[in-house]
Each structure stands twice: as structure tokens, then as C-alpha cells.
Write an enzyme that holds these catalytic residues in place. Structure first.
Site, PDB file in Angstrom:
ATOM      1  N   GLY A  45      25.838 -28.109  34.907  1.00 57.90           N
ATOM      2  CA  GLY A  45      24.940 -28.812  33.986  1.00 57.90           C
ATOM      3  C   GLY A  45      23.963 -29.720  34.716  1.00 57.90           C
ATOM      4  O   GLY A  45      22.775 -29.790  34.371  1.00 57.90           O
ATOM      5  N   CYS A  46      24.444 -30.402  35.730  1.00 58.30           N
ATOM      6  CA  CYS A  46      23.586 -31.324  36.481  1.00 58.30           C
ATOM      7  C   CYS A  46      22.525 -30.569  37.263  1.00 58.30           C
ATOM      8  O   CYS A  46      21.387 -31.026  37.397  1.00 58.30           O
ATOM      9  CB  CYS A  46      24.434 -32.193  37.401  1.00 58.30           C
ATOM     10  SG  CYS A  46      25.605 -33.216  36.466  1.00 58.30           S
TER      11      CYS A  46
END
Length: 161
Positions: A45-46
Site C-alpha cells: 500500500g505504501c
């Protein structure tokens, strides 16, 4: 700590990048700053979120805004993450999570039944006067950079009159 909202004064930021250079929000007066909090370097996600900002960085900078990513990771981790994905904006180390706490991004989380404290993915658009123009609590990584760019465009247009 509660998350600042639009119109609130942005809490000060004074954090190092991977070279040890301290970035101060107060030094950005007169320009826009996108501040985004993310949990951990080089996680799915990051990475999605960071690459979204990378891909729109030129458009964001064209509106006189800088992008600052903030996580609890240290300098070595940030340097590797920036190099691996060609991120041309600073990633700042908030290892004691004091800035994340000031922005309400350090919260209790639950994952697979385990409760712990960590970063809640959230972003803030700070205006040239040092106030929060837009706050995004609990961000979804995919497409978020585009939302920020659109909000920045609207905010710049409204200030221009």
C-alpha cells in the site's frame, strides 16, 4: 490527539530526511505542502501511494507545492525506498512518532486480532499561510495522489480569486 481539520493551524514539522537535512514546515510559508503519513517503506500500500505521488510530482510542483512523505522508518530505509522506486521527494523520519501524534495519525490499530499503535494512512494539504487546507483521514492508497492534485488545483484557483 485529534486530527487537524481544514482551517486549523498545521502543527510544526521539523524532521530529517535520509541525508540528515531537517525539513521544517515553517520554512515553507508562502508555498503549498502536501504532507502524507504512511505506515512503512516498501510495503504494497505504501509503495502504491508513494508511486502515485511520484507519477504526479511534476504537476504538483507546477502548482508550487512540495510533497513530504512521513513514516517512523529511519534514514537507511527511506534511502533504499526512494532509490528503488525513483521517488524524487523527501521521505522524513518520525521515529518517535511525535509529529504523527500531533497530526492525529498515530492511532490504535487492530490487525488479525492484535491491537497495537501505528500510523493511520492520512494526508494533509497545508496552505501557504501554514493552515490545513484539506485533511484526508484514513486514506486509500490507490488513486489518492490524484485526489490530492485535484484538491490542490481547486485550492490554488480559489486563492487566485
Amino acid at each position: 490527539m485529534t486530527m487537524p481539520q481544514a482551517g486549523d493551524a498545521a502543527p510544526e514539522i521539523a524532521l530529517p530526511d535520509e541525508h540528515g537535512t531537517i525539513h521544517r514546515l515553517s520554512d515553507r510559508r508562502g508555498s503549498w505542502t502536501v504532507v502524507y503519513f504512511y505506515p512503512k517503506d516498501d510495503t504494497p500500500g505504501c509503495t502504491t501511494e508513494a508511486c502515485g505521488f511520484r507519477d504526479l510530482a511534476a504537476e504538483i510542483r507546477a502548482l508550487d507545492a512540495d510533497i513530504w512523505g512521513i513514516s517512523p522508518d529511519g534514514a537507511r530505509s527511506h534511502a533504499a525506498f526512494r532509490a528503488k522506486f525513483g521517488l524524487a521527494f523527501p521521505l522524513l523520519s518520525d521515529e518517535d512518532h511525535a509529529v504523527a501524534e500531533a497530526y492525529g495519525a498515530w492511532q490504535q490499530k487492530v490487525n488479525y486480532g492484535k491491537t497495537y499503535m501505528g500510523i493511520v494512512r492520512s494526508s494533509f494539504l497545508v496552505d501557504p499561510d501554514g493552515a490545513i487546507a484539506v485533511a484526508w483521514p484514513k486514506v486509500r492508497a490507490e488513486g489518492h495522489a490524484g485526489e490530492v492534485l485535484a484538491a490542490l488545483g481547486r485550492a490554488c484557483a480559489s486563492r487566485a480569486g
